[in-house]
Motif scaffolding. Structure first.
Motif, mmCIF file in Angstrom:
data_model
loop_
_atom_site.group_PDB
_atom_site.id
_atom_site.type_symbol
_atom_site.label_atom_id
_atom_site.label_comp_id
_atom_site.label_asym_id
_atom_site.label_seq_id
_atom_site.Cartn_x
_atom_site.Cartn_y
_atom_site.Cartn_z
ATOM 1 N N THR A 80 121.896 12.519 16.222
ATOM 2 C CA THR A 80 120.838 13.325 16.679
ATOM 3 C C THR A 80 120.638 13.341 18.227
ATOM 4 O O THR A 80 120.606 14.133 18.668
ATOM 5 N N HIS A 104 121.672 7.767 14.278
ATOM 6 C CA HIS A 104 120.973 8.120 15.711
ATOM 7 C C HIS A 104 121.940 8.924 16.677
ATOM 8 O O HIS A 104 121.446 9.709 17.336
ATOM 9 N N ASP A 158 122.920 16.120 19.159
ATOM 10 C CA ASP A 158 122.433 17.325 18.741
ATOM 11 C C ASP A 158 121.204 17.619 19.897
ATOM 12 O O ASP A 158 120.965 18.776 20.299
ATOM 13 N N PRO A 188 114.267 16.894 15.496
ATOM 14 C CA PRO A 188 114.643 15.536 16.188
ATOM 15 C C PRO A 188 114.130 15.270 17.364
ATOM 16 O O PRO A 188 113.865 16.034 18.276
#
Length: 212
Positions: free
Chosen positions: A49, A46, A52, A3
Motif C-alpha cells: 500500500t 502494508h 502504491d 488505500p
C-alpha cells in the motif's frame, strides 16, 4: 475504498527512517518486521500500500526499503516548498508543493562540526539576527575581514557575535546596531571560535515599531 495512510503505516515509515539512520542504509522488509514485532505477511501487505501511495520504493537484490521525498516531508525529514512569496509587489502564493528539502540540515548546508548558538541581545539586528534567534556557526580559527564571527572577548571569558576587521596589530569588533559601540582589542588577545553561516529566526514574528 482507496488505500490511505493510517497511523500504523505512518509508524512504519518512521521506523524505516530510524533503521536507515542506525544502520547507515535502508532496511529490508524482514528487518522492519522484526523491529515492529509484526509478521512478514502483515508488513508485506502494508508495504504494498505504501508503495502504491508513493511513500516507499525498493532497490537492490534484497529489496531494501527506500523512503521517497514525499515521505521525508511527511514525517519531518524535510519541509515542503510552496513556491515563492513576495516581499515587494504581490505574487500568487502557490498551494501545491513544488519540491521538498531533504532536511533542514541540507537546506542550511550543515557540515560536520557545525553547531548552533542562541542569541541574547540586539547588537546584530541590522542583519536580521534578533534576540532569541539561533545562528549556525562553522568552527574556524580565522575569518576574513567583514565576516560575522563568534569571538572570545579578552578578559571576560565570554563569547560574542560581531563583524570582525583587522587593523594592523588590532582587531575591531563591530555590531550591526548603532546603539552598540565598536570594540577594539590587540589581535593576539582575540580568539575566533567560528564563522556565522546561517540564521534561524525562531523567536516568532516581530512587530515593527511605530505602527498602531
Amino acid at each position: 475504498m482507496p488505500p490511505r495512510l493510517t497511523p500504523l503505516r505512518i509508524q512504519l515509515l518512521r521506523t524505516i527512517a530510524r533503521l536507515t539512520a542506525e544502520n547507515d542504509g535502508p532496511p529490508s522488509a524482514a528487518d522492519l518486521a522484526r523491529a515492529c514485532g509484526l509478521t512478514e505477511g502483515t508488513i508485506s501487505f502494508h508495504l504494498k500500500t505504501l508503495r502504491d501511495l508513493g511513500y516507499i520504493g525498493r532497490s537492490g537484490a534484497r529489496g531494501r526499503l527506500n523512503l521517497t521525498e514525499k515521505t521525508r516531508a511527511l514525517i519531518g525529514m524535510g519541509l515542503p516548498i510552496y513556491g515563492q512569496i513576495a516581499a515587494g509587489p504581490p505574487i500568487l502564493a502557490e498551494q501545491v508543493p513544488e519540491q521538498t528539502t531533504p532536511s533542514v540540515d541540507a537546506l542550511l548546508g550543515v557540515r560536520e562540526g557545525d553547531f548552533l548558538l542562541q542569541i541574547r541581545g540586539d547588537s546584530m539586528t541590522g542583519i536580521g539576527v534578533m534576540d532569541g534567534d539561533y545562528v549556525l556557526v562553522r568552527p574556524a580559527a580565522e575569518v576574513l575581514d567583514g565576516e560575522v564571527a563568534v569571538v572570545l572577548i579578552p578578559g571576560d571569558n565570554a563569547a560574542t557575535l560581531k563583524r570582525l576587521y583587522h587593523f594592523g596589530d588590532e582587531v575591531t569588533l563591530m555590531s550591526e546596531n548603532p546603539h552598540h559601540p565598536r570594540m577594539t582589542f590587540p589581535a593576539d588577545q582575540v580568539r575566533v571560535q567560528g564563522r556565522m553561516v546561517a540564521r534561524l529566526g525562531v523567536a516568532g514574528p516581530r512587530v515593527s515599531k511605530g505602527r498602531d
